[in-house]
Every structure is written in C-alpha cells, then in structure tokens.
Design an enzyme around this catalytic site. Sequence first.
Site, PDB file in Angstrom:
ATOM      1  N   PHE A 217       0.837  -1.213   0.000  1.00 48.65           N
ATOM      2  CA  PHE A 217       0.000   0.000   0.000  1.00 48.65           C
ATOM      3  C   PHE A 217       0.864   1.252   0.000  1.00 48.65           C
ATOM      4  CE2 PHE A 217      -3.943   2.317   1.502  1.00 48.65           C
ATOM      5  CZ  PHE A 217      -4.679   1.987   0.362  1.00 48.65           C
ATOM      6  N   GLY A 218       1.850   1.261  -0.897  1.00 47.95           N
ATOM      7  CA  GLY A 218       2.636   2.472  -1.128  1.00 47.95           C
ATOM      8  C   GLY A 218       1.875   3.366  -2.090  1.00 47.95           C
ATOM      9  N   ARG A 219       2.631   4.198  -2.815  1.00 46.10           N
ATOM     10  CA  ARG A 219       1.995   5.193  -3.681  1.00 46.10           C
ATOM     11  C   ARG A 219       1.149   4.549  -4.781  1.00 46.10           C
ATOM     12  NH1 ARG A 219       7.549   7.643  -2.550  1.00 46.10           N
ATOM     13  NH2 ARG A 219       8.017   5.491  -3.054  1.00 46.10           N
ATOM     14  N   ILE A 220       1.669   3.464  -5.401  1.00 46.54           N
ATOM     15  CA  ILE A 220       0.913   2.863  -6.508  1.00 46.54           C
ATOM     16  C   ILE A 220      -0.290   2.097  -5.972  1.00 46.54           C
ATOM     17  CG2 ILE A 220       1.042   1.362  -8.538  1.00 46.54           C
ATOM     18  CD1 ILE A 220       4.075   1.957  -8.655  1.00 46.54           C
TER      19      ILE A 220
ATOM     20  N   THR B  52       1.071  -5.832 -11.776  1.00 42.71           N
ATOM     21  CA  THR B  52       1.797  -4.743 -12.446  1.00 42.71           C
ATOM     22  C   THR B  52       3.041  -4.395 -11.623  1.00 42.71           C
ATOM     23  OG1 THR B  52       0.444  -3.108 -11.273  1.00 42.71           O
ATOM     24  CG2 THR B  52      -0.234  -3.672 -13.519  1.00 42.71           C
TER      25      THR B  52
ATOM     26  N   ARG C 201       6.223  -6.643 -10.109  1.00 41.35           N
ATOM     27  CA  ARG C 201       7.409  -7.233 -10.722  1.00 41.35           C
ATOM     28  C   ARG C 201       7.106  -8.693 -10.998  1.00 41.35           C
ATOM     29  NH1 ARG C 201       8.982  -3.288 -12.443  1.00 41.35           N
ATOM     30  NH2 ARG C 201      10.932  -2.170 -12.098  1.00 41.35           N
TER      31      ARG C 201
ATOM     32  N   GLU D 284      11.360 -11.388 -18.374  1.00 36.77           N
ATOM     33  CA  GLU D 284      11.020 -10.517 -19.503  1.00 36.77           C
ATOM     34  C   GLU D 284      12.157 -10.492 -20.515  1.00 36.77           C
ATOM     35  OE1 GLU D 284       9.749  -6.669 -18.083  1.00 36.77           O
ATOM     36  OE2 GLU D 284       8.354  -7.584 -16.681  1.00 36.77           O
TER      37      GLU D 284
ATOM     38  N   HIS E  43       4.769  -4.788 -20.240  1.00 36.71           N
ATOM     39  CA  HIS E  43       5.354  -3.885 -19.245  1.00 36.71           C
ATOM     40  C   HIS E  43       5.086  -2.408 -19.601  1.00 36.71           C
ATOM     41  CE1 HIS E  43       8.708  -3.775 -15.975  1.00 36.71           C
ATOM     42  NE2 HIS E  43       7.916  -2.716 -15.863  1.00 36.71           N
TER      43      HIS E  43
ATOM     44  N   GLY F 252       3.261  -0.246 -17.654  1.00 41.37           N
ATOM     45  CA  GLY F 252       2.824   0.543 -16.492  1.00 41.37           C
ATOM     46  C   GLY F 252       3.093   2.035 -16.591  1.00 41.37           C
TER      47      GLY F 252
HETATM   48  C1  DGY Z   1       9.327   0.955 -12.864  1.00 41.29           C
HETATM   49  O1  DGY Z   1       9.428   2.171 -12.804  1.00 41.29           O
HETATM   50  O2  DGY Z   1       9.622   0.219 -11.944  1.00 41.29           O
HETATM   51  C2  DGY Z   1       8.820   0.395 -14.162  1.00 41.29           C
HETATM   52  O3  DGY Z   1       8.348  -0.901 -13.982  1.00 41.29           O
HETATM   53  C3  DGY Z   1       9.904   0.417 -15.205  1.00 41.29           C
HETATM   54  O4  DGY Z   1      11.048  -0.100 -14.636  1.00 41.29           O
END
Ligand code: DGY
Length: 322
Positions: free
Chosen positions: A155-158, A239, A241, A270, A288, A290
């Site tokens: 529950f960080g920024r993303i 989304t 890793r 990847e 990838h 995001g």
């Molecule tokens: C991030 O910023 O971590 C993206 O996945 C690209 O590396």
Amino acid sequence: MPKPKVLVTRAWPEAVEARLKASYEVTLTPGDVIHSAADLRAAAGEYDAILPTVTDRIGAEVLAPGGRLKFIGNYGVGYSHIDTGAAKAAGIVVSNTPDVLSDCTADIAMTLLLMVARRAGEGERFLRAGLWDGWRPGQLIGRKVSGATIGIVGFGRIGQAMAQRAHHGFGMKVQVQNRSPIASEVLAAYGARQVASLDEMLSEVDFLSLHCPGGAANRHLIDARRLSLMRPDAFLINTARGEVVDETALAEALAAGRLAGAGLDVYEEEPKVTEALLTMENVALLPHLGSATRETRDAMGNRAVDNLDAFFAGREPPDRVA
Ligand code: DGY
C-alpha cells in the site's frame, strides 16, 4: 573542472537527453540496444554515473569496489535489478524515480482488471477474427467490477493510486495487505481495511492486485499454495514485478480452472512469457506498459536527472535508495 562522465543505457525522451548534454559528458544509447553484462562492467570503470533501467542487470560484478562509478540513477521506481547491497559496500549511491509513475501504473492495473473481468481482450480477438455475428444475451459474459472486493498487496503510492480508482471510481470494497501498519486516516480515505496477513485476504477477494516491490524478499510471494487459497472465481493482477508471482504455478492454476483469470504487465523473465499463458483466453497480457505515457516517461527522466544533479552538487539525492 571536468564534467562528470555519465552513461545512459537506453534511449530516453529527447528533452531529458538534451538536459543531460548541457551539464554532463554524456554517452547516450541512440540505438536503444541493451548493453551486455561485459559492457556494464567496463562502464563501471569508465563512468562517474550510470543511468540504467529495468532491462539492465546491475549485479555485484558491475559494482566491485575501486571502480570509477559513484552514482546509479535508475530510470524507474522498481530497482530489484540492482544489487543495492553490493552498491552500498562499494560506496555507490543509488536513486530511483518514485511518485511520477503511480497514476499511470495504477491506470494499467485497472485496465488489466477490466480487461479480464469484462473479457475485453477475448472480445476484441473474437471480433477481429470475423467471428461476431451479432448481439446475444449469453455472449462473452463477464464479471461485474463495480462493488466487488479488491485485495491490494503493498500500500505504497501505486497501491494507494489503485485503491483510489477501485474505491472512488468503481465503488469497490478495498482490503489491504502491507508490511507495516497503514495510518487509519489513509485507510479511511479509500474505505479500506488492512488485514493481518496476506493468507487471510486471499479467500475473500474477487480481484488481487499486486503493488509490492520485487526482489528476493517477495520472490514467488504468490506461489502455488497462495494461489490455491484464492477463490476459483477470482482474478490476479500483476503490475509490480514478474518475480512476485510463480508464473508456472499461475499457469497451472489457470489451466486447472482454480482461478478465473489473470492480467499481467510484468513477467519473471522478460521479455519471455510462460508459453501456456499465451494461449489462454482468460489472461490479459501487456508488455510492461505501467509507466508508458509520454508525460510519465519525461517525468521519470527528469526525476533521475534531479537526483544526478543533487549528487554531483554534493547534496543528498532526494530519491536515494542505497
Ligand atoms: C518501474 O518504474 O519500476 C517500471 O516498472 C519500469 O522499470
């Protein structure tokens, strides 16, 4: 005084490359080719700073003490491809680019969630293949997203940007799993409840969305055992890793019908994707994407250069991670 020598490992937005050229003796990578491990090892002896990204493995062999390298400014928020322990030991400072990609990454997570719930990828393939012969009451029936329960891991920024979309955009009930306790007012802002353990949440959610860091600590956090705790009508969205999910176990769970579907933007190796996933209609796969908007990629570059500038001006880089 000579300008610091800086290597940028991939092609960056033009305006950011121009900014770098003004202040540094910079080597760009106009062909956008991936530098080999040997190139990176050699670069550590020749450059004061390297600005790498997720496609560059910066392991202990690159970061041996005694090289010229003093600073690594990662282009991206995730830095599990950099051995920060070895960097620390060699006295090399590392920074990343948080904040600027939270919204766009959450947008892609929500895109994947909608794609799998509403069978959007499958529907588009069906139509493009010329198979659509008109509307039917029972055609491509998906799952309702509004009001469903989402579990957010990390529950960080993303993670919070995802909760914002899920709760305020789609009226979803939000459960959160995070290593440290989240302040009650932060949880309240998204109508969220923090659970004591990931296992506790797994059987309760319709969608599980991963927003935790990668790296050794979270490798295969979602493994065969945890997948078996999820409901067979639930969906997994990643989304974060690739290494956070055991991709083989995921493919097996999907093939056995023990999970309704998955939406993936990141992969264990990847750009390789587990073969079986490529043939499954209930899986949405993105390359990838995001942070892949013009605004965000510019902002990531500028954020990396802000950190570089701070370091060579003798200030603390604002986004130092090691
Ligand atoms: C991030 O910023 O971590 C993206 O996945 C690209 O590396």
